[in-house]
Structure formats: structure tokens, C-alpha cells
Scaffold this active site. Structure first.
Site, PDB file in Angstrom:
ATOM      1  N   HIS A  90       0.835  -1.209   0.000  1.00 59.55           N
ATOM      2  CA  HIS A  90       0.000   0.000   0.000  1.00 59.55           C
ATOM      3  C   HIS A  90       0.871   1.260   0.000  1.00 59.55           C
ATOM      4  CE1 HIS A  90      -3.154  -2.704   2.185  1.00 59.55           C
ATOM      5  NE2 HIS A  90      -2.924  -3.085   0.937  1.00 59.55           N
ATOM      6  N   HIS A 247      -9.511  -2.163  -4.346  1.00 58.07           N
ATOM      7  CA  HIS A 247      -8.366  -2.519  -3.517  1.00 58.07           C
ATOM      8  C   HIS A 247      -7.422  -3.478  -4.242  1.00 58.07           C
ATOM      9  CE1 HIS A 247      -5.894  -2.595  -0.013  1.00 58.07           C
ATOM     10  NE2 HIS A 247      -5.746  -3.896  -0.230  1.00 58.07           N
ATOM     11  N   ASP A 251      -3.515  -2.931  -4.851  1.00 61.54           N
ATOM     12  CA  ASP A 251      -2.472  -3.926  -4.554  1.00 61.54           C
ATOM     13  C   ASP A 251      -1.592  -4.160  -5.787  1.00 61.54           C
ATOM     14  OD1 ASP A 251      -3.064  -4.473  -1.900  1.00 61.54           O
ATOM     15  OD2 ASP A 251      -4.339  -6.199  -2.344  1.00 61.54           O
ATOM     16  N   HIS A 274      -1.093 -10.903  -4.920  1.00 62.90           N
ATOM     17  CA  HIS A 274       0.335 -10.616  -4.740  1.00 62.90           C
ATOM     18  C   HIS A 274       1.234 -11.624  -5.438  1.00 62.90           C
ATOM     19  CE1 HIS A 274      -1.022  -7.635  -1.981  1.00 62.90           C
ATOM     20  NE2 HIS A 274      -1.513  -8.518  -1.132  1.00 62.90           N
TER      21      HIS A 274
HETATM   22 ZN   LIG Z   1      -3.846  -4.738  -0.009  1.00 65.96          ZN
END
Ligand SMILES: [Zn+2]
Length: 317
Positions: A90, A247, A251, A274
Site C-alpha cells: 500500500h 483494492h 495492490d 500478490h
Molecule cells: Zn492490499
């Protein structure tokens, strides 16, 4: 002719912070208290994390794709001596979207503070500190050919594109989330308005198990959206109707910032998290689908391309 680059703050020169800033908070997963200062850094440094709580002489971890050592629920980077920093994404998204190439992040714990679960508090602190141009030219990665990775029903790819663009879609079985998609050119203004405030989220049924495994120990309704029985538990509700995909977009910006340079291309992610975001960078750098050049040169190529297109259109009209 409208010049995309003129409408963004993509500077031809590298940039750093005009002043330092400090913030305090807890790590989302470790639950540890952390004081973090972000200070200006010299040209060609990139974003560097410094763990001042460890006695090891090598306490520096460079925020780069090949330093990623863990991607479960957050992105963790480590140096050759195993010194690690987690949940960097973030902050990385905020620095990247604010046009910061070079900065040093000094922490007294192994995890970046989660703040409110979004990038908005970091964006605000960066704006207050200010951004300054440095002398060195900014090098960018230009995508020449498509490159991508897939895993089960998830995928992440880069496609050639005249301007930086991100397109993220998600598909959750929970009705509250379901299918959501966000596709936007990557500019500082759009990121601030449409993405920066989107918070991280989690499901109540996973929480006990995560805490047992030493994760989400710092999570609370002040730093995450909690979903139980297909409902948002947080009293204030959602900040955007589709906050979840926003969000995931945030990311991706943070994870892909680990390329170390702005990417002139289109990122397309479907259920990409991720792990896959990092796999994409590894695949990209192992391929010959890209080229590094000064942003100034990428811009000139873009202007020529647009002029050619316009000439063609006016000839056929
Ligand atoms: Zn996140």
C-alpha cells in the site's frame, strides 16, 4: 492532438520527496507497533527499506521484484541475509502513484504500518511533504509484445499500450463481492480519486485460522473491511460500492511498482493477487517482451505514432 503525457504528472526526470515524513501504527499481520519515516534519497536509489531495529550490518532491503520472498496475504521482501519487510504494497502504491522514484523508508519493526488499510493516509503524507524533480532522466520499461502468467482461473499479463493502463477484474463466490472490474489509465489524479481510499478486506470465517497462524494479528475494523454472512460488518459501510476490486487494483499498483521503473503498457489482471503479480514481473524480466528507454524517448515515439494515426484518419476521411 491531446497529449496523454502532458495531462499526467509523469515527469521526464526522476523525483524524490521534498521533505521527510513520519507515521506510526501497527502491522496488519504482526500486530507490532511501528514507527516509519520516509526520507528523500539520491538519484537512481529506487525505494529502499532500512530496518533500524536489527543489529545486522546489512539492514537494507531494496523494493524490487527479485527481492520478494513471500506473497501470502501481503508482499514481503528480504535481502540476502534474510532481513525482511512485509506488507509494503500500500505504501509502494502511494509512492509510485505520487511519482516518487527514489526514497528511503526507515522502520523499527518488520512490517509497514497498515494505517486505515488503504493508500490514502500515505498519499496525504506524501502530498504534505512535497515532490521534487532530480537531475537524472527517468528510464521506463516499454512493453513490446504480450507477456503473461496464469494459475488456475487467475491470470496476469502485460500488453503493449501507448500509455500506462491497468485493468483488474475479480470474481468471488460471495454475492456481496461477485464480479467486479476496474479499467483505468494510470495517472496520479485517477489513482488518488478512484483507488487510493479502497481498503483491504477479509472474511470473518477465515479470521480465527489466520490469527492462529500468526497472520492478521493487527487487523481491526479501523484498518480492514470485515465480511460476515455476505454483509459488511464495519458500521461505516463501504467507501465505494465496488471497493473490493479497487483494492485489488491498488495492490497491483503496489506490487508492480517493484518493477523498479514505470511500465508503459497495459496490465490486465483477472483474480490476480500478490503472488501472480510478482510472477508476472519475473516472467516479464525473463522475456524479451520489453525494452528500457528514457521516458522522453517513449513520449516522442508516442507523439509520432499519434500523428501517423491522425494523418491516416484524415486521408481516409
Ligand atoms: Zn492490499
Amino acid at each position: 492532438m491531446s497529449d496523454f503525457f502532458a495531462n499526467t504528472d509523469l515527469s521526464f526526470k526522476q523525483q524524490t520527496l521534498a521533505d521527510s515524513f513520519v507515521c506510526m501504527g501497527r502491522g496488519l499481520h504482526t500486530g507490532l507497533r511501528v514507527v516509519m519515516s520516509v526520507i528523500p534519497a539520491e538519484e537512481n536509489t529506487g525505494i529502499e527499506f532500512v530496518r533500524r531495529d536489527v543489529t545486522h550490518t546489512d539492514n537494507v532491503v531494496l523494493a524490487r521484484w527479485d527481492k520478494v520472498s513471500d506473497t501470502e496475504l501481503s508482499t514481503t521482501i528480504s535481502n540476502a541475509n534474510g532481513i525482511r519487510v512485509s506488507t509494503i504494497e500500500h505504501l509502494m502504491a502511494a509512492l509510485n502513484a505520487s511519482g516518487i522514484d527514489n526514497a528511503r523508508v526507515i522502520l523499527d519493526a518488520p512490517e509497514v504500518p497498515i494505517m486505515d488499510g488503504s493508500s490514502a493516509p500515505f498519499i496525504e503524507l506524501i502530498h504534505k511533504a512535497g515532490v521534487v524533480q532530480q537531475r537524472a532522466e527517468r528510464q521506463v520499461i516499454v512493453i513490446n509484445r504480450p507477456v503473461g502468467v496464469t494459475e488456475n482461473k487467475a491470470s496476469a499479463s502485460y500488453l503493449p499500450s501507448a500509455v500506462p493502463w491497468l485493468d483488474m477484474s475479480i470474481d468471488f463466490s460471495q454475492r456481496l463481492i461477485g464480479r467486479q472490474r476496474l479499467s483505468l489509465p494510470f495517472t496520479s489524479q485517477l489513482f488518488c480519486e478512484e483507488v487510493a481510499g479502497a481498503r483491504t478486506f477479509g472474511f470473518e470465517e477465515h479470521l480465527m485460522e489466520l490469527k492462529r497462524r500468526g497472520l492478521a494479528r493487527g487487523s481491526s475494523l479501523d484498518n480492514a473491511i470485515l465480511i460476515a454472512n455476505d454483509r459488511v460488518v464495519n458500521r461505516e459501510g463501504l467507501r465505494y460500492a465496488d471497493e473490493f476490486v479497487r483494492h485489488k487494483f491498488l495492490d497491483a499498483v503496489g506490487d508492480l511498482a517493484l518493477a523498479g521503473h514505470y511500465v508503459i503498457g497495459q496490465f490486465k489482471g483477472h483474480r490476480s493477487g500478490h503472488r501472480l503479480n510478482n510472477q508476472l514481473l519475473r516472467e516479464l524480466f525473463a522475456s524479451n517482451c520489453w525494452e528500457m528507454m528514457p521516458l522522453r524517448q517513449a513520449h516522442d515515439i508516442w507523439v509520432d505514432f499519434m500523428q501517423e494515426q491522425e494523418a491516416r484518419i484524415s486521408k481516409s476521411a
